[in-house]
Write a protein that holds these residues in place. Structure first.
Motif, short mmCIF file in Angstrom:
data_model
loop_
_atom_site.label_atom_id
_atom_site.label_comp_id
_atom_site.label_asym_id
_atom_site.label_seq_id
_atom_site.Cartn_x
_atom_site.Cartn_y
_atom_site.Cartn_z
N PHE A 122 89.10 94.32 -1.97
CA PHE A 122 88.66 94.25 -0.57
C PHE A 122 89.79 94.53 0.39
CE2 PHE A 122 89.65 89.76 -1.62
CZ PHE A 122 90.59 89.49 -0.66
N THR A 157 84.73 77.40 6.19
CA THR A 157 84.00 77.16 7.44
C THR A 157 84.95 77.11 8.63
OG1 THR A 157 84.00 74.82 6.86
CG2 THR A 157 81.95 76.03 6.54
N ARG A 182 76.85 73.22 -4.40
CA ARG A 182 77.92 74.20 -4.47
C ARG A 182 77.37 75.44 -5.17
NH1 ARG A 182 83.61 73.62 -4.84
NH2 ARG A 182 84.68 75.18 -6.11
N LYS A 238 78.41 79.66 -6.28
CA LYS A 238 79.39 80.73 -6.31
C LYS A 238 78.73 82.09 -6.46
CE LYS A 238 83.24 78.65 -5.67
NZ LYS A 238 84.17 79.10 -4.62
N CYS A 239 77.41 82.11 -6.72
CA CYS A 239 76.77 83.41 -6.91
C CYS A 239 75.48 83.56 -6.11
CB CYS A 239 76.53 83.68 -8.39
SG CYS A 239 75.20 82.71 -9.11
N ALA A 273 75.84 74.19 1.87
CA ALA A 273 77.24 74.31 2.32
C ALA A 273 77.38 74.19 3.80
CB ALA A 273 77.85 75.59 1.83
N VAL A 307 94.72 87.24 -2.32
CA VAL A 307 95.20 88.14 -1.26
C VAL A 307 96.63 88.55 -1.54
CG1 VAL A 307 95.42 88.42 1.23
CG2 VAL A 307 93.75 86.82 0.32
N ASP A 336 89.13 84.58 -3.99
CA ASP A 336 89.74 85.76 -3.39
C ASP A 336 91.25 85.63 -3.51
OD1 ASP A 336 87.21 86.50 -2.76
OD2 ASP A 336 87.47 86.48 -0.58
N PHE A 382 76.21 91.14 -6.31
CA PHE A 382 77.33 90.38 -5.75
C PHE A 382 78.02 91.14 -4.60
CE2 PHE A 382 77.05 89.58 -10.34
CZ PHE A 382 76.62 88.26 -10.30
N PHE A 390 84.10 95.31 0.85
CA PHE A 390 84.32 95.11 -0.58
C PHE A 390 83.94 96.35 -1.38
CE2 PHE A 390 83.65 91.05 1.39
CZ PHE A 390 84.50 90.17 0.72
N ARG A 411 88.60 90.08 -5.36
CA ARG A 411 87.69 88.94 -5.58
C ARG A 411 87.55 88.80 -7.10
NH1 ARG A 411 82.69 87.82 -1.84
NH2 ARG A 411 84.45 86.96 -0.68
N PHE A 415 85.70 92.77 -7.21
CA PHE A 415 85.80 93.67 -6.06
C PHE A 415 87.26 93.78 -5.61
CE2 PHE A 415 81.58 91.71 -5.62
CZ PHE A 415 80.79 92.84 -5.49
N TYR A 461 80.96 80.10 -14.06
CA TYR A 461 82.19 80.71 -13.59
C TYR A 461 82.47 80.33 -12.15
CZ TYR A 461 79.22 84.33 -11.38
OH TYR A 461 78.30 85.01 -10.63
N VAL A 520 81.61 69.95 -6.03
CA VAL A 520 82.06 69.53 -4.69
C VAL A 520 81.59 70.55 -3.66
CG1 VAL A 520 84.06 69.10 -3.22
CG2 VAL A 520 84.08 68.36 -5.60
N VAL A 521 81.03 70.06 -2.55
CA VAL A 521 80.63 70.97 -1.47
C VAL A 521 81.56 70.79 -0.28
CG1 VAL A 521 78.21 71.16 -2.13
CG2 VAL A 521 78.93 69.27 -0.66
N SER A 576 80.74 85.83 3.34
CA SER A 576 82.17 85.84 2.98
C SER A 576 83.04 86.38 4.07
CB SER A 576 82.50 86.67 1.72
OG SER A 576 81.50 87.42 1.22
N ILE A 577 84.28 85.90 4.03
CA ILE A 577 85.36 86.53 4.78
C ILE A 577 86.33 87.03 3.72
CG2 ILE A 577 87.25 86.19 6.40
CD1 ILE A 577 85.73 84.11 7.78
N PRO A 578 86.63 88.34 3.70
CA PRO A 578 87.54 88.84 2.66
C PRO A 578 88.84 88.04 2.66
CG PRO A 578 86.60 90.67 3.92
CD PRO A 578 86.18 89.40 4.61
N GLY A 579 89.21 87.52 1.50
CA GLY A 579 90.44 86.76 1.39
C GLY A 579 90.25 85.27 1.56
N GLU A 580 89.16 84.86 2.18
CA GLU A 580 88.92 83.43 2.39
C GLU A 580 87.91 82.88 1.40
OE1 GLU A 580 90.50 81.48 4.42
OE2 GLU A 580 91.60 82.99 5.56
N GLY A 581 87.00 83.74 0.94
CA GLY A 581 86.01 83.29 -0.03
C GLY A 581 84.59 83.45 0.47
N GLU A 582 83.69 82.86 -0.31
CA GLU A 582 82.27 83.06 -0.07
C GLU A 582 81.53 81.74 -0.29
OE1 GLU A 582 80.19 85.48 -3.04
OE2 GLU A 582 79.40 86.70 -1.39
N PRO A 597 78.79 92.25 -1.13
CA PRO A 597 78.48 91.89 0.26
C PRO A 597 78.43 93.14 1.14
CG PRO A 597 80.47 90.78 -0.56
CD PRO A 597 80.17 91.91 -1.50
#
Lengths: 341, 300
Positions: free
Chosen positions: A70, B94, B253, B255-256, B300, A253, A251, B18, A75, A262, A68, A247, A276-277, B62-68, B20
């Motif tokens: 953004f 978080t 954890r 990612k999708c 999470a 920036v 993000d 995927f 997005f 993304r 994506f 995978y 890891v969480v 997600s926050i764009p630029g911060e991740g999901e 958002p």
């Protein structure tokens, strides 16, 4: 399935006409390393090479790509910049690997990025010459009956060509003059002979029967700790495995803006951060736990789920792992409860 | 063995799973010193009633630029239009979420996961055991049950927190205590205020007050910190509740959220599509499910 016959000397002409559909890619060897490259024709390809370093999954699922773009507003999907490709020279194990990827990416929530590349790629298989690292006889992937558009079996003077899809058939029809439907007794004898010859080529000693039970029994085996002592957590096994699909997503920036991309890139469960969480708890902080996950997934879990291992016996882990941890050595160590030297 | 439970909703599945959608934070307030409560609704208000989910499911936020990352839903689908979630300041994402202000937007996709088996739980007695952050997904279940009260038998709610200040949704639960169709027992490990009117002690002390239980006819749902599970499970099994009727929801954890990225794999299961709700029976024979620690906040 439709099986046709083609004179071997006609292959270059066939590939030339196939290029009208898209870019032609095939195995090429440079400084002893084989990889798929974009080629003009057959003369640049190395069809005798047993395996490429990276499996063809990289064409359907690139090592890194943007999902994506953004900005503050949200997005926007990035698709459409995928070229049409013909991959020539895929071996049965490679095609079995792609069939497993299809299951993961196309069923239950279809992945549009994989689907687009799969749609724009034609898979032309080719029979292979096994070496001492090949284990496909043990994973029942030494021959293949589906997943390809065309499959060429080399019978010295001729190719027998399996036509696996409508699109494969379209390629054939572009040069219908090169193919014959008239198979005779000799073709059957030659093919039988070829299968016998191929089966006799395997040198590796590996037997995967009973693996799910052996994994279950060996869950707490010290063998995992001994293997972990050697493992470097380098993750190369995942990069070269045709069925490793994991995978990560980040993000990226643009500095000083709120715009970015993304991106998605290959990950490995051998890496420490894999489980890891937030807050720092690691579900698999021990290397032995991560090794066990990798091999459990290939040789136990997938069998429970789909009735076959997620290993296609290509031998890439055998030729790649710097410390000799691979499907053959791990399954042997578990069965004999001893890590080989 | 067959997959535990994958029920895809009949709702229109987006072309790109995927992708958002943007949601607006319409309300935010602190629950404790490091946990904030959020209400969100889609920026496109017409979408608000299309979000169809079940208790126990989660979303990718997600926050764009911060991740999901995945977060469990704390609201109930029986009160549609809004999504509610709790966020504890833990990592980079978080922390950014924690600092979000009302009227700001976030990306949301989902819902994902198998949910609590509501159709099997209907008609049964229900026991909910929440510790610490574990209340986040269980609040969805409790409110859902209370909103459909006549479809369930006896309902018991046990909630433990470290101290009164750390108890999430404290006022809400004190109000629920007034209801006569719910047995709501609250406890804190330690009362540092001197004003606590409920029980003091570990959550397991509440089991002594339960009285007779129709155990074979009971579904239990548990979520809390790792240390809590061991003792709570022991108590539930002692009560005679069948192991496949003891439900727990797990954190991994992700990612999708849709069974592709591999991170939440446990043997042949993916926490995201086969879970996050598992039974105690699953846990007993899937060694990795709980072996190395259970989360105190589900996802999470």
């Amino acid at each position: 399935m439709m099986i046709l016959k083609m004179k071997k000397e006609d292959l270059p002409a066939f590939l030339e006409s196939a290029k009208q559909w898209g870019e032609l890619w095939g195995p090429t060897t440079k400084e002893e390393q084989t990889a798929y490259s974009k080629v003009d024709g057959l003369s640049q390809m190395d069809l005798k090479a047993t395996r490429t370093m990276i499996p063809p999954k990289k064409f359907l699922y690139p090592p890194r790509f943007t999902m994506f773009d953004f900005d503050e507003e949200g997005f926007v999907e990035r698709t459409g910049d995928v070229p049409k490709r013909i991959l020539f020279g895929l071996h049965p194990c490679d095609i079995h690997g792609i069939l497993i990827m299809d299951k993961l990416f196309l069923e239950t929530y279809k992945d549009p990025y994989y689907a687009e590349r799969r749609e724009k790629t034609l898979l032309l298989g080719h029979s292979c010459i096994p070496d001492d690292k090949c284990m496909c006889f043990a994973t029942n992937t030494d021959f293949v009956a589906e997943g390809f558009d065309l499959f060429f079996t080399d019978l010295k003077m001729f190719y027998l060509v399996w036509v696996g899809s409508s699109r494969g058939h379209d390629l054939v029809r572009m040069r219908a003059d090169l193919f014959s439907r008239n198979l005779d007794k000799n073709d059957i004898l030659n093919y039988t002979e070829y299968r016998k010859w191929k089966t006799a080529q395997f040198k590796a000693k590996i037997d995967l029967t009973g693996m799910p039970d052996i994994f279950e029994l060996g869950y707490n085996s010290p063998v995992w700790d001994e293997l972990a002592e050697k493992c470097l957590s380098c993750g190369q096994c995942s990069m070269v495995c045709p069925t490793c699909n994991c995978y990560n997503v980040v993000d990226e920036v643009e500095l000083g803006t709120v715009e970015g991309t993304r991106d998605r890139f290959w990950d490995s469960c051998m890496f420490r951060e894999y489980s890891v969480v937030a807050g720092g708890h690691n579900f698999r902080d021990k290397r032995a736990d991560r090794l066990r996950l990798w091999y459990t997934h290939k040789l136990q879990a997938f069998i429970g789920e789909f009735g076959k291992p997620a290993c296609v016996g290509c031998g890439r882990c055998v030729s790649t792992c710097p410390v000799d941890i691979n499907v053959a050595t791990v399954s042997k160590a578990l069965k004999e409860q001893e890590v080989g030297k | 063995m067959k997959k535990l439970c994958v029920v895809l909703d009949e709702r229109e599945v987006q072309d790109n799973p995927f992708q958002p959608d943007m949601w607006r934070i319409v309300r935010r307030y602190p629950l404790t010193s490091d946990v904030n409560f959020y209400q969100a609704r889609p920026v496109d208000v017409d979408e608000a009633l299309k979000m169809n989910y079940l208790p126990g499911q989660f979303i990718m936020l997600s926050i764009p630029g911060e991740g999901e990352a995945p977060f469990c839903i704390s609201s109930t689908p029986s009160r549609p239009g809004l999504l509610e979630f709790c966020i504890r300041k833990m990592g980079t994402l978080t922390s950014s979420l924690f600092d979000l202000k009302e009227n700001q937007t976030v990306g949301i996709r989902g819902p994902y996961g198998n949910s609590f088996p509501i159709d099997k739980m209907e008609g049964k007695d229900i026991m909910i055991v929440a510790g610490g952050m574990g209340v986040a997904p269980l609040r969805s279940l409790l409110l859902y049950i209370l909103d459909n009260r006549d479809r369930f038998g006896k309902v018991t709610y046990l909630h433990g927190a470290k101290n009164p200040g750390e108890m999430l949704f404290r006022e809400e639960f004190f109000q629920l205590k007034e209801r006569d169709d719910l047995n709501c027992l609250l406890t804190v490990d330690k009362d540092d205020t001197g004003k606590w009117t409920e029980r003091t002690g570990l959550i397991t002390t509440l089991f002594k007050e339960l009285g007779p239980i129709d155990s074979k006819n009971t579904y239990a749902a548990v979520c809390g910190p790792p240390i809590m599970y061991k003792f709570v499970m022991e108590n539930l099994v002692k009560l005679g509740i069948p192991k496949h009727q003891i439900l727990m929801t797990l954190e991994r954890r992700m990612k999708c959220g849709v069974g592709k990225c591999g991170h939440c794999a446990i043997e042949y299961l993916y926490t995201c599509i086969d879970g996050p709700v598992f039974t105690y029976w699953d846990v007993l024979h899937m060694k990795e499910l709980i072996g190395r620690g259970v989360s105190d906040k589900v996802i999470a």
